[in-house]
Enzyme design. Structure first.
Site, PDB file in Angstrom:
ATOM      1  N   LEU A  24       2.759  13.795   6.896  1.00 24.35           N
ATOM      2  CA  LEU A  24       2.209  14.466   5.718  1.00 24.35           C
ATOM      3  C   LEU A  24       3.235  15.464   5.198  1.00 24.35           C
ATOM      4  O   LEU A  24       3.980  16.057   5.985  1.00 24.35           O
ATOM      5  CB  LEU A  24       0.914  15.219   6.091  1.00 24.35           C
ATOM      6  CG  LEU A  24      -0.233  14.355   6.612  1.00 24.35           C
ATOM      7  CD1 LEU A  24      -1.400  15.242   7.051  1.00 24.35           C
ATOM      8  CD2 LEU A  24      -0.696  13.374   5.540  1.00 24.35           C
ATOM      9  N   GLU A  31      -7.869  21.706   5.766  1.00 23.88           N
ATOM     10  CA  GLU A  31      -7.991  20.451   5.021  1.00 23.88           C
ATOM     11  C   GLU A  31      -8.135  19.299   6.016  1.00 23.88           C
ATOM     12  O   GLU A  31      -8.942  18.380   5.825  1.00 23.88           O
ATOM     13  CB  GLU A  31      -6.746  20.276   4.133  1.00 23.88           C
ATOM     14  CG  GLU A  31      -6.984  19.378   2.922  1.00 23.88           C
ATOM     15  CD  GLU A  31      -7.143  17.919   3.249  1.00 23.88           C
ATOM     16  OE1 GLU A  31      -8.020  17.254   2.641  1.00 23.88           O
ATOM     17  OE2 GLU A  31      -6.404  17.425   4.119  1.00 23.88           O
TER      18      GLU A  31
HETATM   19  N1  LIG Z   1      -2.215  12.551   2.457  1.00 22.36           N
HETATM   20  C1  LIG Z   1      -3.048  11.657   2.961  1.00 22.36           C
HETATM   21  O1  LIG Z   1      -4.255  11.742   2.763  1.00 22.36           O
HETATM   22  C2  LIG Z   1      -2.502  10.499   3.756  1.00 22.36           C
HETATM   23  C3  LIG Z   1      -3.375   9.562   4.295  1.00 22.36           C
HETATM   24  C4  LIG Z   1      -2.835   8.483   5.017  1.00 22.36           C
HETATM   25  C5  LIG Z   1      -1.468   8.378   5.199  1.00 22.36           C
HETATM   26  N2  LIG Z   1      -0.658   9.324   4.670  1.00 22.36           N
HETATM   27  C6  LIG Z   1       0.801   9.195   4.802  1.00 22.36           C
HETATM   28  O2  LIG Z   1       1.166   7.964   4.214  1.00 22.36           O
HETATM   29  C7  LIG Z   1       2.263   7.386   4.936  1.00 22.36           C
HETATM   30  C8  LIG Z   1       1.857   6.045   5.498  1.00 22.36           C
HETATM   31  O3  LIG Z   1       1.346   5.244   4.445  1.00 22.36           O
HETATM   32  P1  LIG Z   1       2.089   3.950   3.889  1.00 22.36           P
HETATM   33  O4  LIG Z   1       1.582   3.752   2.499  1.00 22.36           O
HETATM   34  O5  LIG Z   1       3.553   4.101   4.097  1.00 22.36           O
HETATM   35  O6  LIG Z   1       1.625   2.808   4.875  1.00 22.36           O
HETATM   36  P2  LIG Z   1       0.156   2.230   5.230  1.00 22.36           P
HETATM   37  O7  LIG Z   1      -0.553   1.788   3.993  1.00 22.36           O
HETATM   38  O8  LIG Z   1      -0.539   3.153   6.149  1.00 22.36           O
HETATM   39  O9  LIG Z   1       0.586   0.970   6.101  1.00 22.36           O
HETATM   40  C9  LIG Z   1       1.297  -0.089   5.506  1.00 22.36           C
HETATM   41  C10 LIG Z   1       1.150  -1.277   6.436  1.00 22.36           C
HETATM   42  O10 LIG Z   1      -0.212  -1.760   6.380  1.00 22.36           O
HETATM   43  C11 LIG Z   1      -0.209  -3.169   6.523  1.00 22.36           C
HETATM   44  N3  LIG Z   1      -0.736  -3.754   5.287  1.00 22.36           N
HETATM   45  C12 LIG Z   1      -0.504  -3.363   3.999  1.00 22.36           C
HETATM   46  N4  LIG Z   1      -1.164  -4.149   3.134  1.00 22.36           N
HETATM   47  C13 LIG Z   1      -1.826  -5.056   3.880  1.00 22.36           C
HETATM   48  C14 LIG Z   1      -2.674  -6.155   3.571  1.00 22.36           C
HETATM   49  N5  LIG Z   1      -2.965  -6.463   2.308  1.00 22.36           N
HETATM   50  N6  LIG Z   1      -3.188  -6.863   4.574  1.00 22.36           N
HETATM   51  C15 LIG Z   1      -2.884  -6.578   5.868  1.00 22.36           C
HETATM   52  N7  LIG Z   1      -2.090  -5.545   6.228  1.00 22.36           N
HETATM   53  C16 LIG Z   1      -1.557  -4.818   5.259  1.00 22.36           C
HETATM   54  C17 LIG Z   1       1.237  -3.584   6.771  1.00 22.36           C
HETATM   55  O11 LIG Z   1       1.413  -3.493   8.168  1.00 22.36           O
HETATM   56  P3  LIG Z   1       2.518  -4.377   8.964  1.00 22.36           P
HETATM   57  O12 LIG Z   1       3.846  -3.897   8.501  1.00 22.36           O
HETATM   58  O13 LIG Z   1       2.228  -4.076  10.402  1.00 22.36           O
HETATM   59  O14 LIG Z   1       2.232  -5.817   8.599  1.00 22.36           O
HETATM   60  C18 LIG Z   1       2.011  -2.467   6.047  1.00 22.36           C
HETATM   61  O15 LIG Z   1       3.333  -2.313   6.505  1.00 22.36           O
HETATM   62  C19 LIG Z   1       2.618   8.400   6.005  1.00 22.36           C
HETATM   63  O16 LIG Z   1       3.599   9.279   5.489  1.00 22.36           O
HETATM   64  C20 LIG Z   1       1.314   9.152   6.217  1.00 22.36           C
HETATM   65  O17 LIG Z   1       1.530  10.457   6.744  1.00 22.36           O
HETATM   66  C21 LIG Z   1      -1.145  10.368   3.957  1.00 22.36           C
END
Ligand SMILES: NC(=O)c1ccc[n+]([C@@H]2O[C@H](COP(=O)([O-])OP(=O)(O)OC[C@H]3O[C@@H](n4cnc5c(N)ncnc54)[C@H](OP(=O)(O)O)[C@@H]3O)[C@@H](O)[C@H]2O)c1
Length: 186
Positions: A24, A31
């Site tokens: 984050l 929060e």
């Molecule tokens: N501020 C907030 O509220 C909040 C909330 C959540 C996360 N975050 C932040 O967001 C970041 C992570 O999020 P991100 O967007 O990079 O990744 P993410 O959406 O958490 O994960 C992406 C992974 O999900 C899988 N995926 C994506 N689409 C898919 C589908 N249609 N079907 C099946 N699997 C699917 C794939 O995994 P595989 O590669 O294993 O196939 C893909 O690499 C971090 O920095 C975290 O700290 C912030």
């Protein structure tokens, strides 16, 4: 259509950033406590809520908080077999949001379904016919980010209030934010 309603919950800053370098962009303890309360609380004490997340969000949870306690953790990935081998017992690994909805539908001990990120999983949830509400913490500051919350279609989602969610400005570490709730109206 299945009856399972999807709630999204996220915190985003002014440029809609939600993450950077797998973490984050901020540290906001209260929060985080709000996230925990909203995703954990159940009306029926015999039930639990499900949290649905992408594999990278799963990886971003610090070990001491992983899996998120008192919730059924569902991880979405395109490499189901490989990830299944790595997660602790009780964590459900599935190949998509429809598979998650189907799983929840079949398990009557699950009360609510919370989509907890990241970017592409929020987008899948928001565009899904079963999407009901978006709980978005709007942080009144810009942080450098590499991951963003998808655009909310303001014709489709309208601001509402709920008794259990404070509407007044929150301030923590001199950072202001608001808890907003958008409900799908069409
Ligand atoms: N501020 C907030 O509220 C909040 C909330 C959540 C996360 N975050 C932040 O967001 C970041 C992570 O999020 P991100 O967007 O990079 O990744 P993410 O959406 O958490 O994960 C992406 C992974 O999900 C899988 N995926 C994506 N689409 C898919 C589908 N249609 N079907 C099946 N699997 C699917 C794939 O995994 P595989 O590669 O294993 O196939 C893909 O690499 C971090 O920095 C975290 O700290 C912030």
């Amino acid at each position: 259509m299945s009856k399972v309603k999807l709630n999204l919950i996220a915190a985003a800053c002014e440029n809609m950033g939600i993450g950077i370098n797998g973490d984050l962009p901020w540290r906001l303890k209260n929060e985080m406590a709000y996230f925990t309360r909203m995703t954990t609380n159940v009306q029926d004490k015999n039930k639990v809520n499900a949290v649905i997340m992408g594999r990278r969000t799963w990886d971003s949870i610090p070990p001491k908080y992983s899996p998120l306690q008192d919730r059924l953790n569902i991880v979405l990935t395109r490499k189901v077999e490989a990830i299944r081998e790595k997660v602790p017992e009780g964590v459900i690994v599935l190949s998509g949001i429809d598979e998650a909805i189907e799983y929840i539908e079949e398990h009557k001990n699950i009360e609510s379904a919370w989509v907890i990120g990241g970017s592409s999983i929020y987008k899948l949830g928001m565009d899904h016919a079963n999407c009901d509400k978006i709980y978005l913490t709007e942080i009144q500051k810009t942080y450098e980010s590499d991951t963003f919350f998808p655009d909310i279609d303001k014709d489709k989602f309208k601001l509402i209030t709920e008794d259990n969610v404070p509407t007044e400005r929150q301030t923590e570490n001199r950072i202001d934010y608001f808890f907003r709730i958008y409900k799908k109206v069409c």
